[in-house]
Motif scaffolding. Structure first.
Motif, mmCIF file in Angstrom:
data_model
loop_
_atom_site.group_PDB
_atom_site.id
_atom_site.type_symbol
_atom_site.label_atom_id
_atom_site.label_comp_id
_atom_site.label_asym_id
_atom_site.label_seq_id
_atom_site.Cartn_x
_atom_site.Cartn_y
_atom_site.Cartn_z
ATOM 1 N N TYR A 108 -51.353 74.495 42.736
ATOM 2 C CA TYR A 108 -50.082 74.811 42.078
ATOM 3 C C TYR A 108 -50.292 75.130 40.604
ATOM 4 N N GLU A 109 -49.350 75.864 40.022
ATOM 5 C CA GLU A 109 -49.358 76.138 38.583
ATOM 6 C C GLU A 109 -49.398 74.805 37.844
ATOM 7 N N GLY A 110 -50.166 74.742 36.777
ATOM 8 C CA GLY A 110 -50.267 73.521 35.996
ATOM 9 C C GLY A 110 -51.246 72.508 36.566
ATOM 10 N N GLY A 111 -51.750 72.739 37.775
ATOM 11 C CA GLY A 111 -52.773 71.882 38.341
ATOM 12 C C GLY A 111 -52.299 70.618 39.025
ATOM 13 N N SER A 112 -51.005 70.388 39.070
ATOM 14 C CA SER A 112 -50.514 69.195 39.767
ATOM 15 C C SER A 112 -49.397 69.570 40.734
ATOM 16 N N VAL A 113 -49.173 68.687 41.689
ATOM 17 C CA VAL A 113 -48.159 68.915 42.718
ATOM 18 C C VAL A 113 -46.778 68.697 42.110
ATOM 19 N N PRO A 114 -45.887 69.682 42.199
ATOM 20 C CA PRO A 114 -44.525 69.467 41.690
ATOM 21 C C PRO A 114 -43.859 68.288 42.399
ATOM 22 N N ALA A 115 -43.201 67.430 41.631
ATOM 23 C CA ALA A 115 -42.527 66.260 42.195
ATOM 24 C C ALA A 115 -41.409 66.664 43.146
ATOM 25 N N ASP A 116 -40.733 67.757 42.836
ATOM 26 C CA ASP A 116 -39.637 68.236 43.671
ATOM 27 C C ASP A 116 -40.210 69.115 44.784
ATOM 28 N N ALA A 119 -39.592 72.828 44.762
ATOM 29 C CA ALA A 119 -40.267 73.660 43.758
ATOM 30 C C ALA A 119 -41.678 74.050 44.180
ATOM 31 N N ARG A 120 -42.217 73.410 45.186
ATOM 32 C CA ARG A 120 -43.613 73.652 45.561
ATOM 33 C C ARG A 120 -43.907 75.090 45.997
ATOM 34 N N PRO A 121 -43.082 75.693 46.857
ATOM 35 C CA PRO A 121 -43.408 77.074 47.262
ATOM 36 C C PRO A 121 -43.451 78.065 46.097
ATOM 37 N N THR A 122 -42.561 77.931 45.139
ATOM 38 C CA THR A 122 -42.556 78.889 44.025
ATOM 39 C C THR A 122 -43.658 78.582 43.009
#
Length: 180
Positions: A108-116, A119-122
């Motif tokens: 993912y962008e930023g190198g970490s898994v989005p908490a939401d 938001a992960r697919p985008t």
């Protein structure tokens, strides 16, 4: 058994011509899309890079999203933010057509898994993946060759993935086999 490591990109079908042009301009003049089953889905998951190339002939340019088991595992990895393994598939790079699996890990962008989770697919940059041929992964185990262990491995759909007896010479097969 791990045939290599690769990178998969999500591509909108409408953007496919420009994606292919960019891939060809990026040092892969013969880069072409290959699909397995369905060619009608709006989102593709295309293998952009795979190394080593010789052991993975036929994989580059493959839309893993065009086959149900590959697609399901890729989508599971994206949604969960965790690695996911496909059900049993026949890998395009395995000339013997023995059972294999694909292991996907989302990036993912930023190198970490989005908490939401929404938001992960985008936020997805792509999927890191490894094709694994089960026979090559397990077949050389010393305990199999010495007959200290014997087993049959099935996936969640009860497809046989591996039979230790098949790794032995014909005269040694079935000797001392116990079923649990």
């Amino acid at each position: 058994g791990v045939r290599g490591f690769g990178f998969i990109e999500r591509v909108a079908r409408a953007e496919l011509p420009s994606y292919l042009d960019a891939a060809r301009a990026d040092g892969a003049p013969d880069f072409a899309l290959r699909e397995l089953d369905s060619a009608s889905l709006a989102e593709l998951y295309v293998i952009r890079y795979i190394l080593p190339t010789r052991a993975n002939a036929g994989a580059e340019g493959l839309n893993v999203g065009s086959e149900k088991h590959r697609r399901a595992a890729a989508l599971m990895a994206i949604a969960s933010g965790k690695p996911a393994m496909s059900a049993t598939v026949k890998l395009v790079q395995d000339q013997r057509r023995t059972p294999g699996v694909l292991l996907f890990a989302p990036a993912y962008e930023g190198g970490s898994v989005p908490a939401d989770p929404a938001a992960r697919p985008t936020a997805l940059v792509g999927l890191l993946y490894a094709p694994i041929i089960i026979r090559e992964l397990l077949g050389g185990m010393a305990d199999l060759q010495s007959r200290q262990v014997n087993f049959t491995l099935h996936d969640s759909e009860d497809n046989q993935m591996f039979d230790a007896d098949e790794q032995l010479a014909p005269g040694e097969r079935g000797a001392g086999r116990r079923h649990a």
